[in-house]
Design a protein around this motif. Structure first.
Motif, short mmCIF file in Angstrom:
data_model
loop_
_atom_site.label_atom_id
_atom_site.label_comp_id
_atom_site.label_asym_id
_atom_site.label_seq_id
_atom_site.Cartn_x
_atom_site.Cartn_y
_atom_site.Cartn_z
N PHE A 98 0.93 -1.16 -0.10
CA PHE A 98 -0.04 -0.12 -0.17
C PHE A 98 0.89 1.30 0.27
O PHE A 98 0.71 2.16 -0.90
N ILE A 120 0.31 8.03 -6.21
CA ILE A 120 -0.75 8.86 -6.28
C ILE A 120 -0.10 10.19 -6.05
O ILE A 120 0.35 10.71 -5.08
N PHE A 156 0.15 14.48 -7.30
CA PHE A 156 -0.81 15.65 -7.35
C PHE A 156 -0.03 16.78 -8.08
O PHE A 156 1.08 17.02 -7.61
N VAL A 159 -0.98 15.43 2.66
CA VAL A 159 -1.50 14.55 2.17
C VAL A 159 -1.72 13.32 3.25
O VAL A 159 -2.69 12.59 3.47
N ALA A 176 -4.78 14.72 5.23
CA ALA A 176 -6.04 14.21 4.39
C ALA A 176 -6.00 12.77 4.58
O ALA A 176 -7.55 12.25 4.76
N ALA A 177 -5.25 11.77 4.41
CA ALA A 177 -5.48 10.53 4.31
C ALA A 177 -6.02 9.98 5.76
O ALA A 177 -7.07 9.23 5.86
N PHE A 224 -9.51 11.07 6.30
CA PHE A 224 -10.45 10.18 5.43
C PHE A 224 -10.69 8.84 6.41
O PHE A 224 -11.76 8.33 6.43
N ILE A 225 -9.65 8.25 6.84
CA ILE A 225 -9.66 7.05 7.42
C ILE A 225 -10.50 7.30 9.07
O ILE A 225 -11.37 6.41 9.21
N ARG A 249 -5.47 20.11 -3.89
CA ARG A 249 -5.30 19.10 -4.56
C ARG A 249 -4.42 18.14 -3.74
O ARG A 249 -4.69 16.95 -4.10
N ALA A 250 -3.45 18.57 -2.77
CA ALA A 250 -2.53 17.46 -2.00
C ALA A 250 -3.89 17.08 -1.14
O ALA A 250 -3.73 15.78 -0.76
N GLY A 251 -4.88 17.78 -0.92
CA GLY A 251 -5.87 17.02 0.07
C GLY A 251 -6.62 16.02 -0.66
O GLY A 251 -6.92 14.84 -0.08
N ALA A 290 -5.37 14.07 -3.10
CA ALA A 290 -4.50 13.08 -3.07
C ALA A 290 -4.41 12.27 -1.77
O ALA A 290 -4.44 11.10 -1.98
N GLY A 291 -4.52 13.03 -0.72
CA GLY A 291 -4.63 12.35 0.66
C GLY A 291 -5.95 11.42 0.67
O GLY A 291 -5.58 10.39 1.32
N SER A 292 -6.93 12.01 0.36
CA SER A 292 -8.13 11.23 0.48
C SER A 292 -7.96 9.88 -0.33
O SER A 292 -8.34 8.98 0.08
N MET A 293 -7.47 10.18 -1.52
CA MET A 293 -7.16 8.92 -2.33
C MET A 293 -6.38 8.02 -1.65
O MET A 293 -6.60 6.89 -1.49
N ALA A 294 -5.36 8.24 -0.92
CA ALA A 294 -4.30 7.47 -0.34
C ALA A 294 -5.17 6.92 0.99
O ALA A 294 -4.79 5.59 0.97
N GLY A 295 -5.99 7.52 1.71
CA GLY A 295 -6.67 7.11 2.66
C GLY A 295 -7.79 5.92 2.09
O GLY A 295 -7.69 4.80 2.55
N GLN A 296 -8.30 6.41 1.02
CA GLN A 296 -9.15 5.37 0.20
C GLN A 296 -8.34 4.11 0.07
O GLN A 296 -9.08 2.76 0.29
N LEU A 297 -7.06 4.23 -0.58
CA LEU A 297 -6.30 3.06 -1.03
C LEU A 297 -6.02 2.29 0.18
O LEU A 297 -5.95 0.95 0.11
N PHE A 298 -5.83 3.14 1.41
CA PHE A 298 -5.51 2.25 2.51
C PHE A 298 -6.67 1.34 3.10
O PHE A 298 -6.32 0.13 3.40
#
Lengths: 311, 263
Positions: free
Chosen positions: A56, A63, A65, A195, A198-199, A202-203, B196-198, B200-208
């Protein structure tokens, strides 16, 4: 394919033999603590999980940007891995990522891999997890803010460690490499912070259980907070010192005896860096290095014990 | 995407391909170590090491210029070594003014800079040859034989095995973002860089999350197929006499480079 090399991977040839071997030793010692800790605490199920998590991190680095003028940023992942997987698992996962980058894509050398793992896999995790752990029970906004700061600092720590290794190898001028590396990575680190936050956000919105009580993210001991803060302070204090007053760092290096490593090219045997009874032979340097490694190893082992008992 | 989309293996028959992976790993590491140990300006030893590399290229049946064509990946990193041109004391070769610095290239600096580049260039080529002549799973298996902790080799094996699955997932995420990033002619799509970075971050979270959930299914499927915590291979991974002889010969040659380099 989207694979894009990151500027922190040191190829072979740029670090001298002593710096490479000392970094390898630090990495091996830390990893053996990580291996024994995870072997003890994880069931066989967690190993495939960690493998896929390593996949992962690798895939998440693709990914990208757009930033400006055709350049793009992407995640490096050390802090994120540490926060979602816990510290020891995060270290093993980041090690696997750096190892595959070096072995398969020649992004980073093999002899230099010890240094690369140290810079991108171990330091980043120590800072990322340590700082996040210090606010584990605080509000979500605080946790995310600290995670962002930790992500930025972890990139800076990797950049600073890389610069110092290049300087000690006699490959770069201290002031130039520190200013250039930290300058570039201060910006890259901002992307990393955004990033990562944000990740995590999201989690937290979709699967808060993965970051809550009893998850891997909360398993590290309080010792990590100390480790994270100490490494962060080192970065914060050392960076301006190295870039504004390189003579000062040189003087410290002379006082500590490091400078001989810095000035020697890969082969020169500096009398002060050898064992007196063996004279100035390569064997003597290697033994002197080995003794240094053992000393550092004992310190790290004790640190590992301390972290374990506190957890 | 095919499962070995990332492997750099070049399938052909040759002496080097038939060697046990362990031999190739050990000789590659010894060669890189030897390059790091060679003194600055050991031109004859560097030349011999290059001949060694060329013969390995020929013996691997991939063509004498095979690694040369792929050897420039490490070159951008040479930037960090440029400062040694000016910072090592020695006889001045050329002095010039750049922005607000007065720079002097010294002979010792140039010697060191060129030596660093040669070491790096030779080492990266041997690493390229290693992954071109051994399948990546075999290299990982060799590492396990060489006492790398099995938890680490297993993680690496899983990383490699599932990378193509997750990269497919990344491509789906990137395509989805592309599909939603419409813009009127002449306008730029998307918000600020931070926004845009945000994303990409959400996409990384989704991928996780997708990876995390997939790991459960992967584990269950593996259990169903008899997984006991150890990855098996049908390759014999036995050291034959030719493997021992080749290793010994290669290591002696590499030691000889060290001797030549110190003359």
């Amino acid at each position: 394919m989207h694979y894009s090399p990151a500027p922190l991977h040191i190829p072979d040839g740029f670090l001298n033999i002593s710096v490479s071997l000392v970094c390898w030793a630090l990495t091996v010692i830390t990893l053996s603590v990580a291996v024994s800790r995870t072997n003890r605490s994880l069931g066989e199920k967690q190993v495939p999980l960690m493998g896929i998590m390593a996949s992962f991190i690798f895939a998440a680095q693709m990914i990208n940007f757009p930033v400006a003028g055709g350049t793009s940023g992407h995640l490096l992942g050390g802090a994120l891995a540490a926060i979602v997987l816990g510290p020891w698992a995060g270290m093993l996962v980041m090690t696997a990522v750096v190892a595959v980058q070096g072995l398969l894509f020649q992004d980073g050398g093999l002899l230099a891999m010890g240094a690369n793992i140290l810079n991108m896999g171990l330091l980043t995790v120590a800072i990322g997890y340590g700082l996040y752990r210090s606010v584990l029970n605080k509000s979500q906004a605080t946790r995310l803010t600290v995670a962002g700061i930790a992500a930025w600092l972890s990139v800076m720590a990797g950049a600073l460690a890389t610069s110092l290794q290049l300087w000690l190898s006699g490959t770069s001028n201290l002031q130039t490499v520190v200013i250039a590396m930290l300058g570039v990575h201060a910006v890259i680190g901002l992307g990393e912070a955004l990033v990562t936050v944000a990740a995590l956000g999201f989690i937290l919105r979709t699967r808060p259980d993965l970051l809550g009580e009893g998850s891997a993210s909360a398993e590290g001991g309080r010792g990590w907070v100390v480790a994270g803060i100490v490494v962060s302070l080192l970065v914060v204090l050392l960076s301006p010192f190295a870039s504004a007053d390189p003579d000062g760092l040189n003087r410290v290096a002379i006082d500590l005896g490091f400078i001989h490593v810095g000035q020697s090219s890969s082969y020169q045997i500096i009398p002060d860096y050898t064992l007196p009874f063996l004279g100035a032979t390569p064997l003597s340097t290697i033994l002197a290095g080995a003794i240094g490694i053992v000393v550092v190893g004992v310190i790290i082992f004790l640190l590992g014990q301390g972290l374990k008992t506190k957890s | 995407m095919h499962f070995d989309a990332f492997d750099r293996y070049h399938d052909t028959q040759s002496f080097i391909h038939r060697l046990e992976p362990r031999v190739k790993v050990v000789v590659t590491i010894a060669y890189i170590l030897s390059n790091a140990l060679l003194p600055d300006g050991a031109w004859i030893a560097f030349g011999l090491a290059w001949l060694f590399l060329l013969s390995a290229n020929v013996l691997s049946n991939l063509g004498i210029t095979f690694t040369l064509k792929r050897s420039f990946v490490a070159l951008p990193f040479a930037l960090v070594a440029i400062t040694v041109l000016f910072s090592i004391p020695g006889e001045s070769l050329s002095a010039f003014h750049f922005l607000f610095w007065d720079l002097t290239i010294t002979d010792m600096g140039l010697l060191r800079f060129v030596s660093i580049l040669i070491r790096s260039w030779l080492s990266v080529q041997m690493a390229i040859l290693l992954v071109a002549t051994a399948r990546f799973p075999d290299i990982v298996h060799a590492l396990e034989h060489l006492r790398v902790p099995s938890i680490l080799t297993t993680i690496i094996a899983f990383l490699y095995r599932y990378l193509f699955v997750l990269v497919d997932e990344v491509f789906r995420l990137l395509r989805a973002r592309e599909a939603r990033s419409a813009a009127a002619a002449g306008e730029r799509s998307g918000g600020s860089v931070a926004w845009r970075a945000g994303v990409a971050g959400s996409m990384a979270g989704q991928l996780f999350l997708r990876s995390y959930e997939r790991s459960d299914r992967v584990y269950n499927a593996m259990l169903a197929r008899g997984y006991t915590g150890h990855l098996n291979t049908i390759n014999p991974h036995e050291l034959r006499r030719v493997d021992y002889l080749t290793t010994a010969l290669a290591l002696i040659i590499i030691l000889f480079f060290q001797w030549v380099g110190r003359l």
